[in-house]
Design a protein around this motif. Structure first.
Motif, PDB file in Angstrom:
ATOM      1  N   SER A 189     -17.236  81.858  -1.324  1.00  0.00           N
ATOM      2  CA  SER A 189     -17.204  83.220  -1.883  1.00  0.00           C
ATOM      3  C   SER A 189     -16.103  83.403  -2.936  1.00  0.00           C
ATOM      4  CB  SER A 189     -17.036  84.254  -0.766  1.00  0.00           C
ATOM      5  OG  SER A 189     -15.975  83.879   0.093  1.00  0.00           O
ATOM      6  N   PRO A 192     -18.280  83.437  -6.801  1.00  0.00           N
ATOM      7  CA  PRO A 192     -19.562  84.148  -6.691  1.00  0.00           C
ATOM      8  C   PRO A 192     -20.552  83.760  -7.782  1.00  0.00           C
ATOM      9  CG  PRO A 192     -17.755  85.663  -7.252  1.00  0.00           C
ATOM     10  CD  PRO A 192     -17.138  84.355  -6.910  1.00  0.00           C
ATOM     11  N   GLU A 199     -21.675  83.024   1.279  1.00  0.00           N
ATOM     12  CA  GLU A 199     -20.373  82.810   1.898  1.00  0.00           C
ATOM     13  C   GLU A 199     -20.275  81.536   2.725  1.00  0.00           C
ATOM     14  OE1 GLU A 199     -18.068  85.718   3.558  1.00  0.00           O
ATOM     15  OE2 GLU A 199     -18.125  86.759   1.640  1.00  0.00           O
TER      16      GLU A 199
END
Length: 368
Positions: A189, A192, A199
């Protein structure tokens, strides 16, 4: 070392398993025990065999413009891993760390990061699968990175980092909180743009054994912040020219072969400074033979000579006294000169524009 830190030895079974999973001959660093210990590599292979992706993370502390052949070890291996597993790679340049620890301005630290990036790119990483970032630069632009840093910071006490890193009350608070910054790229994460906000993509970190404390801390924290523990592959220390007991230093040009060295400098350094496992006189050497365990030229050949049979041949000839130190050094010189020259050639091709592309946060050639 493995026993002390609770990591596992990279044994023949694991190496065979990597070979089966990738369909490729194991890298010489695996065959020769240069990458010798791991944490959870079997989990990475489990996931990979079940078509579950993972990503690679490694890094470099840009403390100067000078990079030596020892600094290339994690990158040579990481490039191989990237190729055989076909996975994304993130490379952290800890210019913030060097600013905190050394007498550098932030500008200088960032400049070193960009210069070091050129040497890293020259190793041949795929621009569509690799993101190189400077902490000073990327941290402020990422929507996920800083959140992970804060989560790690919240779950590690000052007492713990004192125990792990030996910080004292007179260290600046930047140093005390820095380990969280090295921990954060272990979590998908933090990127992104690459992982589409996912995640739970596991991370594999190839690094030198001295980086293990950072990731023992990270692995300890990970479950408490709902993240998978990163897996690790550890390499042995790369010895200084003067011998495995001495420290390599970027400020001592004779302590290693630098990637900027000319063929002549390489030759002189090895002949003059490479610690020898040979005997004091030729007669003694012929009679008792050389000691490959302490001979730096032989150690360097285990890192850089690709041919296993040739290496074994040299080992036997040197141990028996048939091969003299000067002759062994000559083999190393002839191995390193073309390697360094080729690196310099590739580095010349690396433009500022390419560095900028590698260092721009973007989607890579993978779907998540």
């Amino acid at each position: 070392i493995s026993v002390r830190f609770g990591s596992s030895k990279i044994d023949t079974d694991l190496i065979n398993r990597i070979e089966r999973a990738t369909g490729q001959k194991p890298h010489r660093f695996l065959r020769r025990g240069i990458f010798f210990s791991h944490r959870d590599m079997d989990q990475i292979l489990d996931a990979y065999e079940n078509k579950k992706s993972f990503y690679l993370y490694t890094g470099r502390g840009p403390s100067s413009q000078a990079i030596h052949v020892g600094h290339l070890i994690p990158f040579i291996f990481t490039k191989w891993l990237q190729e055989v597993f076909d996975v994304p790679l993130v490379i952290q340049l800890t210019d913030d760390e060097k600013y905190l620890w050394k007498d550098l301005t932030t500008e200088k630290a960032y400049e070193y990061a960009r210069e070091n990036a050129k040497d890293i790119i020259a190793c041949g990483f795929d621009i569509n699968k690799t993101f190189i970032f400077s902490d000073l630069d990327y941290l402020g632009t990422s929507t996920g990175f800083y959140k992970n840093i804060v989560k790690v910071q919240k779950h590690v006490t000052f007492n713990q980092v004192k125990g792990i890193f030996g910080f004292t009350d007179s260290d600046c608070i930047g140093k005390i909180s820095f380990p969280a910054i090295q921990a954060a790229p272990s979590f998908s994460s933090s990127f992104p743009q690459i992982f589409n906000g996912k995640e739970n993509i596991q991370c594999l970190i190839p690094c030198a054994i001295d980086q293990d404390p950072y990731f023992r801390m990270t692995r300890d924290v990970a479950p408490r912040i709902g993240q998978p523990k990163p897996a690790l592959l550890h390499s042995v220390f790369f010895p200084a020219l003067q011998g495995a007991q001495t420290k390599m230093s970027a400020s001592d040009p004779n302590s290693s072969i630098f990637l900027t060295d000319t063929p002549k400098q390489i030759k002189t350094k090895i002949n003059k400074h490479a610690f020898s496992g040979g005997r004091d006189t030729i007669e003694e050497h012929r009679k008792y033979g050389g000691n490959c365990d302490v001979d730096v030229s032989f150690m360097y050949l285990t890192f850089f000579l690709e041919d296993d049979d040739r290496l074994e041949q040299l080992k036997q000839a040197y141990t028996s006294g048939e091969l003299l130190t000067g002759e062994l050094k000559k083999v190393l010189i002839e191995t390193l000169q073309p390697l360094v020259a080729a690196h310099q050639e590739r580095r010349k091709q690396v433009t500022d524009e390419m560095v900028k592309q590698f260092m721009t946060p973007r989607k890579l050639a993978f779907e998540f």
